[in-house]
Design an enzyme around this catalytic site. Sequence first.
Site, PDB file in Angstrom:
ATOM      1  CB  CYS B  77     -27.797  12.158 -34.329  1.00  0.00           C
ATOM      2  SG  CYS B  77     -28.036  11.439 -32.704  1.00  0.00           S
ATOM      3  CG  HIS B 174     -29.929   9.046 -37.129  1.00  0.00           C
ATOM      4  ND1 HIS B 174     -28.606   9.395 -37.145  1.00  0.00           N
ATOM      5  CD2 HIS B 174     -30.260   8.858 -35.838  1.00  0.00           C
ATOM      6  CE1 HIS B 174     -28.139   9.417 -35.909  1.00  0.00           C
ATOM      7  NE2 HIS B 174     -29.124   9.103 -35.088  1.00  0.00           N
ATOM      8  CD  GLU B 176     -27.876   9.227 -40.732  1.00  0.00           C
ATOM      9  OE1 GLU B 176     -28.675  10.168 -40.978  1.00  0.00           O
ATOM     10  OE2 GLU B 176     -27.343   9.071 -39.630  1.00  0.00           O
TER      11      GLU B 176
END
Lengths: 295, 192
Positions: B77, B174, B176
């Site tokens: 991002c 994302h 994560e």
Amino acid sequence: MESKTGTWTEKKGLAQMLKGGVIMDVVNAEQARIAEEAGACAVMALERVPADIRADGGVARMSDPDMILKIMDAVSIPVMAKCRIGHFVEAQILESLGVDYIDESEVLTPADEEHHILKHNFKVPFVCGCRNIGEALRRIGEGAAMIRTKGEAGTGDVVEAVRHARAVMGAIRQLKTMGDEELMAFAKNNGAPYELIKETKELGRMPVVNFAAGGVATPADAALMMQLGVDGVFVGSGIFKSGDPAKRAAAIVKSVTFYQDASVLVEVSKNLGEAMVGRNTAQMPEGEKMAGRGW
Amino acid sequence: MKIGVLALQGDFSEHISMLKKLGVDAVEVRLPKHLDGLDGLIIPGGESTTIGKLAVAYGLMDPLRLFGKSHAIWGTCAGAIFLSKDAKSEQPLLGLMDIKVQRNAFGRQVDSFETDLEIDELMKSTGTEHAYHAVFIRAPLIESVHGNAQVLSALEDGRIVAAQEGHLLATSFHPELTSDTRFHEYFISLAS
């Protein structure tokens, strides 16, 4: 391939992107640009900063949508805006306007003295204030995707922010060492939803991102809150009520990134000019305190 | 294997947890000296303007460019924006990847979305067959790839959301924020 918007992951996720950053109160597009240039990770658009709300008295409400729109047009970072506690129509207006986060805030005059907004009903995420673990988890139970400790807004006195952060962090440390059979009593005594108490214990931290707010005026204040364990910092009146807002804003951004590095803190604390004129919260009549608003 | 995560601002701790889950040594990077001894670097999600300004202020721009010449870097991002050559706005960029990105391309937060992606390269490298569930938050779009940069994944309408240029990786979304570790595994394979 089906896409979903407004999910819990999305709401919580934006707050995760703000971590390690500073969210600054701004009252117009020019201030918003100064904040962005200084490295703010988001801005809070409002007509009057808390110090002025205190000075003016009267009823403080949601800001003019036109003023919020001008700020949204001026910067590329996320824009937050405040609605009154329990005023779900102000929240509907802010959601329709397209703000990135709504702060259901005690800084404005509450619209409901018993109930907060049911925030799960919205696609836009909410941040809410808290003074302790129970208040934080009640707000998350209603759908808040981000929490901030309240402190005492508009005072430049960090003592209440410290009190609230210590209360929350202390409770989490306590929870981590508790046996599972002790959790229901803890939930009862703190007025917190049991499931969220369990989740907090398992995670060893608040289930959503937790910032500090209310009284941060210097880089040292911001680093203090970070060392106490919060994920980032809101600065309200502390920046644009000071002598050199651009410089102070950039210094506070750096102090949050390098909160554990005293040599950086020395450099960024130099020659910042006048800090905002503070108000000692210990001498403030209870009725003037904003942190007590919220149930 | 030691991977750094740029920790100026953003969700760096989420990346660190992912890496630790995979048994990789993971450290926070805030100053140029923290790059010493790393096999790769992740630039997390966050605000790209904030990350860029801090990187300039603390002398990280050239050390990061140098690091990227010989080591794997992955930007998620904001990190993807920071890696790009062109983000169509006035902000510090590393310019390591030959991609053009558009910030906040999908709208504001209420337009942020989750969706499933079929990423052949990822499934092949991890020996899996199921789609990748991707979380986009005020996400940038990779408008175009140039030179040696390749499209790694696109939405059904063709808009690019992941790109790779040798050992450099950019994703609009994302990984994560999910429990799916495949993208981190893929990146570790690029770093080793």
